[in-house]
Scaffold this motif. Structure first.
Motif, short mmCIF file in Angstrom:
data_model
loop_
_atom_site.label_atom_id
_atom_site.label_comp_id
_atom_site.label_asym_id
_atom_site.label_seq_id
_atom_site.Cartn_x
_atom_site.Cartn_y
_atom_site.Cartn_z
N UNK A 49 48.77 35.80 56.96
CA UNK A 49 49.66 36.03 58.08
C UNK A 49 48.40 36.21 58.71
N UNK A 76 58.30 32.20 63.18
CA UNK A 76 59.02 32.36 63.93
C UNK A 76 61.09 32.04 64.01
N UNK A 114 50.08 37.84 52.86
CA UNK A 114 49.06 39.14 54.03
C UNK A 114 48.04 38.19 54.19
N UNK A 169 48.51 43.81 67.78
CA UNK A 169 48.86 45.09 67.12
C UNK A 169 49.23 44.93 65.73
N UNK A 170 50.28 43.67 65.24
CA UNK A 170 51.27 44.15 64.15
C UNK A 170 50.00 42.84 63.45
N UNK A 181 48.03 45.86 62.30
CA UNK A 181 48.46 46.18 60.68
C UNK A 181 47.92 45.67 59.58
N UNK A 182 49.20 43.95 59.84
CA UNK A 182 48.42 43.37 58.76
C UNK A 182 47.61 43.50 58.25
N UNK A 204 59.09 45.66 56.06
CA UNK A 204 59.10 44.64 55.33
C UNK A 204 58.30 44.99 53.38
N UNK A 205 57.51 44.98 53.53
CA UNK A 205 56.56 45.42 52.45
C UNK A 205 56.96 46.48 51.98
N UNK A 241 56.08 44.80 59.97
CA UNK A 241 55.82 43.69 58.06
C UNK A 241 54.98 44.94 57.55
N UNK A 244 60.32 32.02 57.44
CA UNK A 244 60.17 33.31 58.27
C UNK A 244 60.07 34.08 57.48
N UNK A 250 62.60 40.73 65.39
CA UNK A 250 61.73 39.65 65.88
C UNK A 250 61.95 38.51 65.09
N UNK A 251 61.56 38.58 63.72
CA UNK A 251 61.83 37.41 62.21
C UNK A 251 62.45 37.76 61.65
N UNK A 307 55.82 49.68 62.47
CA UNK A 307 54.62 48.26 61.56
C UNK A 307 56.50 48.01 61.14
N UNK A 348 58.83 35.15 55.09
CA UNK A 348 57.05 35.14 55.00
C UNK A 348 56.40 35.62 55.97
N UNK A 384 57.51 50.12 69.90
CA UNK A 384 56.81 48.53 69.74
C UNK A 384 58.73 48.11 69.98
N UNK A 441 53.46 33.78 66.64
CA UNK A 441 52.80 34.23 67.14
C UNK A 441 52.73 36.26 67.99
N UNK A 442 51.86 36.44 66.21
CA UNK A 442 51.90 37.95 65.93
C UNK A 442 51.36 38.80 67.17
N UNK A 443 51.61 40.13 68.01
CA UNK A 443 51.11 40.87 68.47
C UNK A 443 49.81 41.22 68.08
#
Lengths: 252, 252
Positions: free
Chosen positions: A163, A68, A160, A83-84, A87-88, B155-156, B152, A62, B8-9, B150, A64, B4, A79-81
């Motif tokens: 992800x 979730x 990343x 947009x996520x 971003x990743x 977090x980073x 992610x 989680x 979440x996690x 964002x 990482x 947004x 289950x990333x959106x």
DNA sequence: CAAGGTGAAACTGCATGCAATTGGAGCGCT
DNA sequence: AGCGCTCCAATTGCATGCAGTTTCACCTTG
């Protein structure tokens, strides 16, 4: 600058780490799809450990972003959106540009050989399962990161990349891995030549095109399921508890 | 692009998360120095939870790189090497450039006000404890990251900022926070103006100068203590077990 | 007095047990 | 059928217990 001491904090041969590795791999090979349930009991049983350990492993995953964890609920594969996902990839581009910048012109012959042989393996797997191709492609990038000898960089790039791998199984259409392999070769050769600018540009273009090929469209309506679509609207409600949905087709 | 869904996690109000937050803060405020021992029992007792929970929290912090976990040994606050510190700053620079690039010209008036008031707080704390100044400075950067929406990236950036914070307590000399504050103000103003190039350059320079001011020298000899100095030499020995040292002054 | 050995206390690794929460099948009502 | 309700199995949150390892004070010996 030959070799720094490698491990320190991470991934010994703990039972926890073993389970983490197994799950990570299962996730990026899409044996476990996003949304798949991960009950502590079943995990424990499958790996021959107690719930405590399985739980701990889920906690790590989680952290990482692969899993979730919601209080009192069964853990699920993340289950990333869309947009996520985007971003990743943006973050990944920056991190990997950093990797190749540090590496340009500093690779030993042995390392270049290792990279080449990895790409050969990718090539060899081209006929096989998609999952394997994806995993190998991802591992190429991790291999690069490891050559920087920077544990932090390795960790972030790995995370990343995993992800991104995860998002591929959500938003990607059947893709041709072919050009990706050629791009990998091009990167190796630029690294060997020591052309810093060139290799950063190549990496940028490579990842950007993977992202664009994969993340097809903003998917305005065809999100995974009702819950995802409604999620933003649920913010107004008390907690993250959605109002209560009529029964609707859900994936397994 | 208003808002947004936030969490979440991560970091609900689990007991585990509470402990994580507490320890994280204690670490970045240097109440817990690098190398400080963190026995599960004591932690559990102090926070009124069982060892299981304390252990889980330590696992999370280890994943973030703030804590070092070695099998069968007491967990300790991480003691990054000088090189790791430098690596962390390099990564941080890239990530935060990404942050301000995304933010340039896109901040609302309210957000700019929030940033300004935060810097005011930094200013106000200038007379007080160093620890607080450092924490506030770090939180400024995290605040910025949060405005990207964002998760992610948040977090980073948080993680790497905390790590950098940690290294400051190891390798930094008494520093003047003054110019850092001015640099923060400059960044806000450039963000407001929407000058993407400028703000990226400012952030780069800001972090680079912080790093250079902090990470004084390769510190060939004045590492924390004997163990650190000898660590590289211990690689030849079987495991990571050092030969057995004569009794020597240790902190704690 | 230094070096080395020894046993107990401290600590971790892990499993198990119990209470609390969730989710969903079954049932009755409309 | 559709909707709501209830209750029980499934599952999580957490504490505790036991076994194995490490640490350290103390004692013995050269």
């Amino acid at each position: 600058m030959a070799a720094r001491p490698t491990s320190k904090t991470s991934e010994s041969s703990d039972k926890v780490s073993v389970i983490c590795r197994a799950l990570r791999r299962a996730i990026i090979e899409q044996a476990l799809e996003p949304g798949a349930k991960l009950p502590e009991d079943s995990l424990g049983e499958r790996f021959g450990v107690s719930r405590t350990i399985a739980r701990h492993a889920l906690g790590q995953l989680a952290a990482e972003g692969l899993v979730e964890l919601r209080r009192n609920r069964i853990a699920v594969v993340a289950t990333p959106s869309w947009q996520e996902a985007r971003d990743a990839f943006d973050i990944r581009i920056e991190l990997e540009r950093l990797v190749v910048r540090q590496l340009a012109g500093k690779l030993t012959k042995a390392q270049i050989a290792e990279l080449n042989s990895h790409v050969d393996a990718e090539d060899g797997a081209r006929g096989g399962a998609d999952a394997v191709s994806i995993r190998l492609a991802t591992e190429f990038h991790i291999l690069l990161a490891q050559m920087t000898n920077s544990p932090i960089l390795v960790r972030y790039v790995s995370e990343v990349a995993y992800r991104c791998c995860l998002t591929l199984s959500l938003y990607s259409r059947p893709h041709s891995t072919e050009c990706a392999i050629n791009e990998h070769r091009a990167i190796i050769s630029a690294l060997a030549k020591g052309d810093e600018r060139k290799v950063m540009e190549l990496m940028h273009h490579h990842l950007d095109s993977v992202a664009n090929r994969a993340l097809v469209a903003p998917t305005p309506q065809r999100g995974r399921d009702l819950l995802d679509i409604l999620a933003p609207y649920a913010d107004d409600v008390a907690s993250d508890r959605v109002v209560k949905l009529p029964k609707v087709a859900r994936r397994g």
